[in-house]
Design a protein around this motif. Structure first.
Motif, PDB file in Angstrom:
ATOM      1  N   LEU A 121       0.823  -1.210   0.000  1.00 50.53           N
ATOM      2  CA  LEU A 121       0.000   0.000   0.000  1.00 50.53           C
ATOM      3  C   LEU A 121       0.859   1.263   0.000  1.00 50.53           C
ATOM      4  O   LEU A 121       0.601   2.205  -0.757  1.00 50.53           O
ATOM      5  N   LEU A 122       1.881   1.293   0.832  1.00 56.32           N
ATOM      6  CA  LEU A 122       2.755   2.472   0.886  1.00 56.32           C
ATOM      7  C   LEU A 122       3.476   2.677  -0.444  1.00 56.32           C
ATOM      8  O   LEU A 122       3.601   3.804  -0.929  1.00 56.32           O
ATOM      9  N   PHE A 123       3.944   1.574  -1.029  1.00 54.32           N
ATOM     10  CA  PHE A 123       4.626   1.648  -2.327  1.00 54.32           C
ATOM     11  C   PHE A 123       3.684   2.188  -3.401  1.00 54.32           C
ATOM     12  O   PHE A 123       4.029   3.099  -4.157  1.00 54.32           O
ATOM     13  N   ALA A 124       2.469   1.641  -3.474  1.00 55.03           N
ATOM     14  CA  ALA A 124       1.527   2.051  -4.514  1.00 55.03           C
ATOM     15  C   ALA A 124       1.091   3.499  -4.334  1.00 55.03           C
ATOM     16  O   ALA A 124       1.016   4.263  -5.302  1.00 55.03           O
ATOM     17  N   PHE A 155       0.112  -4.031 -11.637  1.00 58.72           N
ATOM     18  CA  PHE A 155       0.460  -4.456 -10.279  1.00 58.72           C
ATOM     19  C   PHE A 155      -0.037  -3.490  -9.220  1.00 58.72           C
ATOM     20  O   PHE A 155      -0.462  -3.917  -8.135  1.00 58.72           O
ATOM     21  N   ILE A 156      -0.012  -2.182  -9.497  1.00 60.05           N
ATOM     22  CA  ILE A 156      -0.330  -1.227  -8.433  1.00 60.05           C
ATOM     23  C   ILE A 156      -1.672  -0.512  -8.594  1.00 60.05           C
ATOM     24  O   ILE A 156      -2.058   0.251  -7.712  1.00 60.05           O
ATOM     25  N   VAL A 157      -2.390  -0.766  -9.677  1.00 62.33           N
ATOM     26  CA  VAL A 157      -3.685  -0.103  -9.860  1.00 62.33           C
ATOM     27  C   VAL A 157      -4.839  -1.089  -9.652  1.00 62.33           C
ATOM     28  O   VAL A 157      -5.643  -0.933  -8.731  1.00 62.33           O
ATOM     29  N   ALA A 158      -4.920  -2.123 -10.491  1.00 63.94           N
ATOM     30  CA  ALA A 158      -6.051  -3.056 -10.411  1.00 63.94           C
ATOM     31  C   ALA A 158      -6.150  -3.790  -9.066  1.00 63.94           C
ATOM     32  O   ALA A 158      -7.238  -3.894  -8.497  1.00 63.94           O
ATOM     33  N   VAL A 161      -6.177  -5.486  -2.029  1.00 61.96           N
ATOM     34  CA  VAL A 161      -5.146  -5.500  -0.992  1.00 61.96           C
ATOM     35  C   VAL A 161      -5.575  -4.632   0.186  1.00 61.96           C
ATOM     36  O   VAL A 161      -5.382  -4.991   1.359  1.00 61.96           O
ATOM     37  N   LEU A 162      -6.192  -3.484  -0.105  1.00 55.84           N
ATOM     38  CA  LEU A 162      -6.663  -2.603   0.955  1.00 55.84           C
ATOM     39  C   LEU A 162      -7.711  -3.295   1.828  1.00 55.84           C
ATOM     40  O   LEU A 162      -7.721  -3.136   3.056  1.00 55.84           O
ATOM     41  N   CYS A 163      -8.582  -4.101   1.214  1.00 55.12           N
ATOM     42  CA  CYS A 163      -9.574  -4.844   1.990  1.00 55.12           C
ATOM     43  C   CYS A 163      -8.914  -5.805   2.973  1.00 55.12           C
ATOM     44  O   CYS A 163      -9.304  -5.890   4.149  1.00 55.12           O
ATOM     45  N   LEU A 164      -7.910  -6.538   2.512  1.00 56.81           N
ATOM     46  CA  LEU A 164      -7.205  -7.462   3.396  1.00 56.81           C
ATOM     47  C   LEU A 164      -6.471  -6.713   4.514  1.00 56.81           C
ATOM     48  O   LEU A 164      -6.448  -7.160   5.667  1.00 56.81           O
ATOM     49  N   PHE A 165      -5.886  -5.573   4.156  1.00 56.24           N
ATOM     50  CA  PHE A 165      -5.174  -4.787   5.172  1.00 56.24           C
ATOM     51  C   PHE A 165      -6.154  -4.284   6.232  1.00 56.24           C
ATOM     52  O   PHE A 165      -5.856  -4.311   7.433  1.00 56.24           O
TER      53      PHE A 165
END
Length: 329
Positions: free
Chosen positions: A48-51, A205-208, A213-217
């Motif tokens: 998340l921070l990278f994206a 990798f960082i858009v779709a 990933v945010l949901c899991l976080f």
């Protein structure tokens, strides 16, 4: 406006990111054995921070460095320095916390929650609203100044007036080399240097996958928040709970005033209000462990993650959006 706020809140509550947070929170409160492995949670945070940083840097590359960017960075610095003083004064009125604990809590509210910022960005996207991409850089500069304000406030508790000067040798390293700050700023710089061409190379990798990933976080954040609430329930007196809800609204008003002076778009105003209303649960706790080890982490972590974070996700962001729309049109 009340109907708009309620409508946005209802829509936000039914979004996957909020529902996964609620799932984690509920699972922890009923003592389920559901858990996210620590290594996986760390990997989600890194992603998340990278994206976020990379996309923000690409946006600035396309926008260019101008007065709006510089003024927004300055506003972020001022807000981060100033908000802890308001928070400290409110805590002294509403609670019986010691000076040290009140200063530690106040520092969290001057800093920011990057995940709350991301959630606000997702809400804007769902509403089809644009915002200034360089606000990612503003988020980065708002991490550390609040810590200095908290230390100054805590120093008033010492009889010699020097406060924490003897223990600060490792503090600046803790602040400036905190992993989340290094990754966010570094990704921002890389995104700025590589520009839209660089984004096109890694877009898949960082858009779709981002929202998934945010949901899991947020599932993991719900688990952490629920465990904190369960373990620290005895610390959460009415004054602290009231502060955890009232302080974000005060911070959002400060962010609104700054955004109006700068001339941010409606979407940008929402994001600056959200940053000003959020409370840190990553960078500031790490710094407080070094600078104010006598402060009670069960108070400041539970306040930021267990009360203010859920408030902002469910009610705060829709409220800030409705206010920004009412004022900005």
């Amino acid at each position: 406006m009340a109907e708009t706020i309620l409508g946005l809140a209802a829509q936000n509550l039914l979004s996957p990111i909020i529902l996964f947070f609620a799932l984690g929170l509920g699972a922890a409160l009923v003592r389920s054995d559901l858990s996210v492995p620590e290594a996986a949670a760390k990997a989600l945070s890194i992603y998340l921070l990278f994206a976020i940083g990379f996309k923000g840097g690409v946006s600035v590359n396309g926008h260019g460095i101008d007065a709006g960017l510089l003024m927004s960075l300055l506003a972020g610095l001022v807000l981060s320095f100033a908000i802890p003083f308001a928070a400290f004064g409110l805590l002294r009125v509403m609670t019986s916390l010691s000076t040290i604990d009140a200063a530690a809590v106040a520092g969290h509210y001057g800093s920011i929650s990057i995940v709350t910022f991301v959630a606000a960005t997702s809400v804007l996207q769902s509403q089809g609203m644009a915002s200034e991409g360089y606000l990612v850089a503003v988020a980065a500069v708002m991490e550390a100044p609040a810590i200095l304000s908290a230390l100054w406030l805590a120093s008033r508790a010492s009889s010699d007036g020097t406060g924490q000067s003897g223990r600060n040798s490792g503090l600046w390293r803790e602040i400036m080399l905190n992993g989340s700050i290094v990754l966010l700023v570094g990704s921002f710089v890389i995104g700025f240097l590589s520009g839209p061409k660089g984004l096109a190379e890694i877009e898949s990798f960082i858009v779709a996958p981002f929202k998934g990933v945010l949901c899991l976080f947020l599932l993991d954040m719900g688990l952490v928040a629920g465990r904190g609430l369960r373990a620290s329930a005895k610390e959460l007196r009415p004054g602290l709970i009231g502060f955890g809800i009232l302080m974000p609204m005060i911070g959002s008003v400060a962010g609104l005033a700054a955004a109006s002076l700068i001339g941010l778009s409606t979407g940008g105003t929402v994001l600056l209000m959200t940053l000003s209303a959020s409370a840190s649960y990553i960078a500031v706790p790490a710094a407080m462990r070094v600078a104010l080890p006598e402060a009670n982490p069960s108070i400041y972590l539970t306040m930021s993650l267990g009360i203010t974070f859920p408030f902002n996700l469910t009610i705060g962001i829709p409220l800030y959006l409705s206010i920004a729309q009412a004022i900005g049109g």
